[in-house]
Scaffold this active site. Sequence first.
Site, PDB file in Angstrom:
ATOM      1  N   LYS A 172     -18.263 -26.049 -19.312  1.00  0.00           N
ATOM      2  CA  LYS A 172     -16.850 -26.027 -19.664  1.00  0.00           C
ATOM      3  C   LYS A 172     -16.684 -25.324 -21.000  1.00  0.00           C
ATOM      4  CE  LYS A 172     -13.095 -29.139 -21.095  1.00  0.00           C
ATOM      5  NZ  LYS A 172     -12.680 -30.539 -21.295  1.00  0.00           N
ATOM      6  N   GLU A 217      -4.554 -38.104 -28.594  1.00  0.00           N
ATOM      7  CA  GLU A 217      -5.977 -38.367 -28.375  1.00  0.00           C
ATOM      8  C   GLU A 217      -6.665 -38.979 -29.594  1.00  0.00           C
ATOM      9  OE1 GLU A 217      -9.985 -36.118 -26.671  1.00  0.00           O
ATOM     10  OE2 GLU A 217      -8.091 -35.042 -26.830  1.00  0.00           O
ATOM     11  N   GLU A 261     -13.712 -31.776 -15.364  1.00  0.00           N
ATOM     12  CA  GLU A 261     -13.469 -31.484 -16.782  1.00  0.00           C
ATOM     13  C   GLU A 261     -13.491 -32.767 -17.606  1.00  0.00           C
ATOM     14  OE1 GLU A 261      -9.778 -29.866 -19.550  1.00  0.00           O
ATOM     15  OE2 GLU A 261      -9.758 -29.445 -17.398  1.00  0.00           O
ATOM     16  N   GLU A 397      -0.157 -24.293 -18.281  1.00  0.00           N
ATOM     17  CA  GLU A 397      -0.476 -25.526 -18.994  1.00  0.00           C
ATOM     18  C   GLU A 397      -0.253 -25.368 -20.493  1.00  0.00           C
ATOM     19  OE1 GLU A 397      -4.395 -28.267 -19.866  1.00  0.00           O
ATOM     20  OE2 GLU A 397      -4.074 -27.571 -17.799  1.00  0.00           O
TER      21      GLU A 397
END
Length: 412
Positions: A172, A217, A261, A397
């Site tokens: 990734k 987050e 992911e 996104e």
Amino acid sequence: MTAERPLVARTWRLDGEVDLLAVAGPEGQIWESAGLSLAGRGEAVRLVVAGGVSGRAATARKLAEVLSAMTIEGEPGAPGPLALTALPFDPDHEGTVVVPALQVRRSADGARWATVVGDAESLPATPPQLVDGSRPWPQPTCYYVRTADRPEHWMKCVEAGRDEVRAGRLRKVVLARVVDVEADVELDQTVVLRRLRGTYPTCLRFGVDGFVGASPELLVARQGDIVRAQPMAGTAPRLGDPAADARLAAGLLASEKDRTEHQVTIDEVETALLPFCSYLDALAQPEVVAVANVQHLATLVEGRLSRPLPSVLELVAALHPTPAVGGDPRSEALKLIARLEPHGRGRYAGPVGWIDAAGNGEFAVGIRSAELHGARARVYAGVGVVADSDPQAEFAETQAKFQAMLGALIRP
């Protein structure tokens, strides 16, 4: 100012409600979360935070020495001073940490405290008057907004990242876009943060040395011997219609691309924290965490730290950058990011949070953020690129993610 002279931290309990954004004003420091919120003005101490894992650990020890050496005055149970920092994304770059001269905090239990830090002779004997740090500020009447890269060029970068994953060189990589905003007058941090507070009340909100944002987050929090993290990876939009949003959330949970992911990030967070822990556990399945305009896959990770207890800054150094903002393997992903992102990231997606003398603290991942420089702001949005990534979908996104900061910066 330096930390070479003896300092005193004098604290008083406050009875009334306090608007922390007003206390901080446009040039102060702010941290707001469900646990602890803090407004700061002025500087009692500023230290350089060295780069690298060993540099962060050395800085943690130095900061602990500085804070522990202060004489703490106040009623029994009065808290000591805190330090705030917003570190660069590049873990090898230096940053700074500041101990504000005036600190006003609100604890999770609702208790409010004011602390002043400085020379004993200069400190007030009675609680400081908490004047409104904001000031009349002309609001912008026009804005110029431009992307730093053409959309087609950025989507080619996503293709290049996807090709690296498909070739087996990466699992990734996270790639970010840049949008620059310029107003006709200087941008007001207080106004931006107040808008973010209203729109993103559950996020971790911050304003540190011109770096502002509302991050969903949690990178890491340490309280005593308990450590928590809540990594996020995998995103879907929200449309404002409950039925449509529920379908999108179900699709996110069912998406093989997004689950892959997300699992990459969880695996690396657990690997980074395990050496510090006697016990560590993560939820078996991710949950969907919704904010105003998007929703994310998130997994709570919690454990008990072994002794000697590491400082939260040491945990930050071990975790950052997680695959949620960098990639996996870390070193290869960072090299690819440096090649494909010519503008650099500054403090975007870097660790931002607070630390106390005992090494406790709370750090967000500095996403949904902007760097303010006078009348200008630089805004970033990133996406995780894996083997199944579609460049146009990744571009869409970023458009959704940009709304968080652009909506706070630009108002008619």
